[in-house]
Design a protein around this motif. Structure first.
Motif, PDB file in Angstrom:
ATOM      1  N   LEU A 170       0.829  -1.195   0.000  1.00 54.64           N
ATOM      2  CA  LEU A 170       0.000   0.000   0.000  1.00 54.64           C
ATOM      3  C   LEU A 170       0.872   1.257   0.000  1.00 54.64           C
ATOM      4  O   LEU A 170       0.592   2.222  -0.713  1.00 54.64           O
ATOM      5  CB  LEU A 170      -0.933  -0.014   1.217  1.00 54.64           C
ATOM      6  N   LYS A 171       1.948   1.215   0.747  1.00 54.41           N
ATOM      7  CA  LYS A 171       2.871   2.352   0.800  1.00 54.41           C
ATOM      8  C   LYS A 171       3.503   2.602  -0.576  1.00 54.41           C
ATOM      9  O   LYS A 171       3.611   3.748  -1.025  1.00 54.41           O
ATOM     10  CB  LYS A 171       3.963   2.083   1.840  1.00 54.41           C
ATOM     11  N   ASP A 197       3.768   5.828  -5.430  1.00 53.78           N
ATOM     12  CA  ASP A 197       3.728   5.884  -6.893  1.00 53.78           C
ATOM     13  C   ASP A 197       2.702   6.888  -7.396  1.00 53.78           C
ATOM     14  O   ASP A 197       2.872   7.505  -8.445  1.00 53.78           O
ATOM     15  CB  ASP A 197       3.411   4.505  -7.486  1.00 53.78           C
ATOM     16  N   LEU A 198       1.634   7.043  -6.617  1.00 53.84           N
ATOM     17  CA  LEU A 198       0.565   7.980  -6.996  1.00 53.84           C
ATOM     18  C   LEU A 198       0.832   9.398  -6.510  1.00 53.84           C
ATOM     19  O   LEU A 198       0.027  10.294  -6.725  1.00 53.84           O
ATOM     20  CB  LEU A 198      -0.783   7.482  -6.460  1.00 53.84           C
ATOM     21  N   GLY A 199       1.977   9.593  -5.845  1.00 59.47           N
ATOM     22  CA  GLY A 199       2.342  10.920  -5.375  1.00 59.47           C
ATOM     23  C   GLY A 199       1.723  11.296  -4.042  1.00 59.47           C
ATOM     24  O   GLY A 199       1.777  12.448  -3.630  1.00 59.47           O
ATOM     25  N   GLU A 200       1.145  10.336  -3.353  1.00 61.86           N
ATOM     26  CA  GLU A 200       0.535  10.578  -2.042  1.00 61.86           C
ATOM     27  C   GLU A 200       1.542  10.175  -0.977  1.00 61.86           C
ATOM     28  O   GLU A 200       1.571   9.044  -0.515  1.00 61.86           O
ATOM     29  CB  GLU A 200      -0.763   9.769  -1.904  1.00 61.86           C
ATOM     30  N   ASN A 201       2.394  11.117  -0.596  1.00 61.47           N
ATOM     31  CA  ASN A 201       3.475  10.825   0.343  1.00 61.47           C
ATOM     32  C   ASN A 201       3.182  11.289   1.767  1.00 61.47           C
ATOM     33  O   ASN A 201       4.035  11.158   2.648  1.00 61.47           O
ATOM     34  CB  ASN A 201       4.778  11.470  -0.146  1.00 61.47           C
ATOM     35  N   SER A 202       2.000  11.834   1.994  1.00 60.24           N
ATOM     36  CA  SER A 202       1.702  12.415   3.303  1.00 60.24           C
ATOM     37  C   SER A 202       1.105  11.412   4.299  1.00 60.24           C
ATOM     38  O   SER A 202       0.967  11.736   5.465  1.00 60.24           O
ATOM     39  CB  SER A 202       0.749  13.599   3.138  1.00 60.24           C
ATOM     40  N   MET A 203       0.773  10.218   3.856  1.00 64.57           N
ATOM     41  CA  MET A 203       0.149   9.245   4.757  1.00 64.57           C
ATOM     42  C   MET A 203       1.208   8.573   5.630  1.00 64.57           C
ATOM     43  O   MET A 203       2.245   8.146   5.143  1.00 64.57           O
ATOM     44  CB  MET A 203      -0.635   8.205   3.965  1.00 64.57           C
ATOM     45  N   THR A 204       0.886   8.479   6.895  1.00 59.96           N
ATOM     46  CA  THR A 204       1.805   7.834   7.831  1.00 59.96           C
ATOM     47  C   THR A 204       1.640   6.319   7.775  1.00 59.96           C
ATOM     48  O   THR A 204       0.615   5.809   7.291  1.00 59.96           O
ATOM     49  CB  THR A 204       1.527   8.296   9.279  1.00 59.96           C
ATOM     50  N   ASP A 205       2.637   5.618   8.287  1.00 55.09           N
ATOM     51  CA  ASP A 205       2.536   4.158   8.352  1.00 55.09           C
ATOM     52  C   ASP A 205       1.337   3.730   9.189  1.00 55.09           C
ATOM     53  O   ASP A 205       0.685   2.734   8.890  1.00 55.09           O
ATOM     54  CB  ASP A 205       3.820   3.553   8.929  1.00 55.09           C
ATOM     55  N   MET A 206       1.042   4.498  10.227  1.00 52.84           N
ATOM     56  CA  MET A 206      -0.087   4.175  11.083  1.00 52.84           C
ATOM     57  C   MET A 206      -1.413   4.295  10.311  1.00 52.84           C
ATOM     58  O   MET A 206      -2.304   3.449  10.435  1.00 52.84           O
ATOM     59  CB  MET A 206      -0.107   5.095  12.306  1.00 52.84           C
TER      60      MET A 206
END
Length: 148
Positions: free
Chosen positions: A102-103, A108-117
């Motif tokens: 998922l990470k 790849d989609l440019g969504e880098n703001s989501m945390t591992d949690m």
């Protein structure tokens, strides 16, 4: 060509839809009626119309069996699409989607703001086993109706 088995509830729904088109109870429905009902431009409708034109293009009427084949093919095709999407996540072909998958996709989609949690919470909500999402879990999620 193989078609997905349908449940008795799905069979009842298809029979009911057929009966709506077959108001005179003739045991057949006009192909034009089906085409008119499906001209909403949706992807699903386009897929059914494409299959109808390929398989039943020279027929003016369809029987219940042919109508069932048409809709079963559509369902089978959608399952194939869902499986292909699942494989975009499961590039290692391990049969499940884990947080690292998922990470990778979110990055790849440019969504880098989501945390591992946050990603782990997404996995946990979608998973019936905890910690990873199976194809069955993924199919269930993809088939959910979000709006009623």
């Amino acid at each position: 060509m193989t078609f997905r088995s349908i449940t008795s509830a799905e069979e009842d729904e298809i029979r009911h839809a057929f009966q709506l088109f077959d108001a005179e109870n003739t045991g057949r429905i006009a192909a034009n009626d089906i085409q008119e009902a499906l001209e909403d431009g949706s992807v699903r409708a386009s897929a059914i119309l494409g299959r109808m034109n390929d398989r039943f293009k020279n027929q003016d009427f369809l029987s219940l069996e042919e109508f069932t084949e048409l809709l079963t093919y559509r369902q089978n095709s959608e399952l194939d699409d869902i499986h292909r999407i699942f494989q975009l996540f499961d590039v290692d072909k391990k049969g499940c989607i884990e947080i690292r998958d998922l990470k990778r996709v979110t990055n790849d989609l440019g969504e880098n703001s989501m945390t591992d949690m946050e990603l782990q919470e997404m996995i946990d909500r979608a998973s019936s086993r905890g910690g990873r999402v199976s194809l069955e879990d993924f199919t269930s999620i993809m088939n959910r109706k979000l709006w009623t």
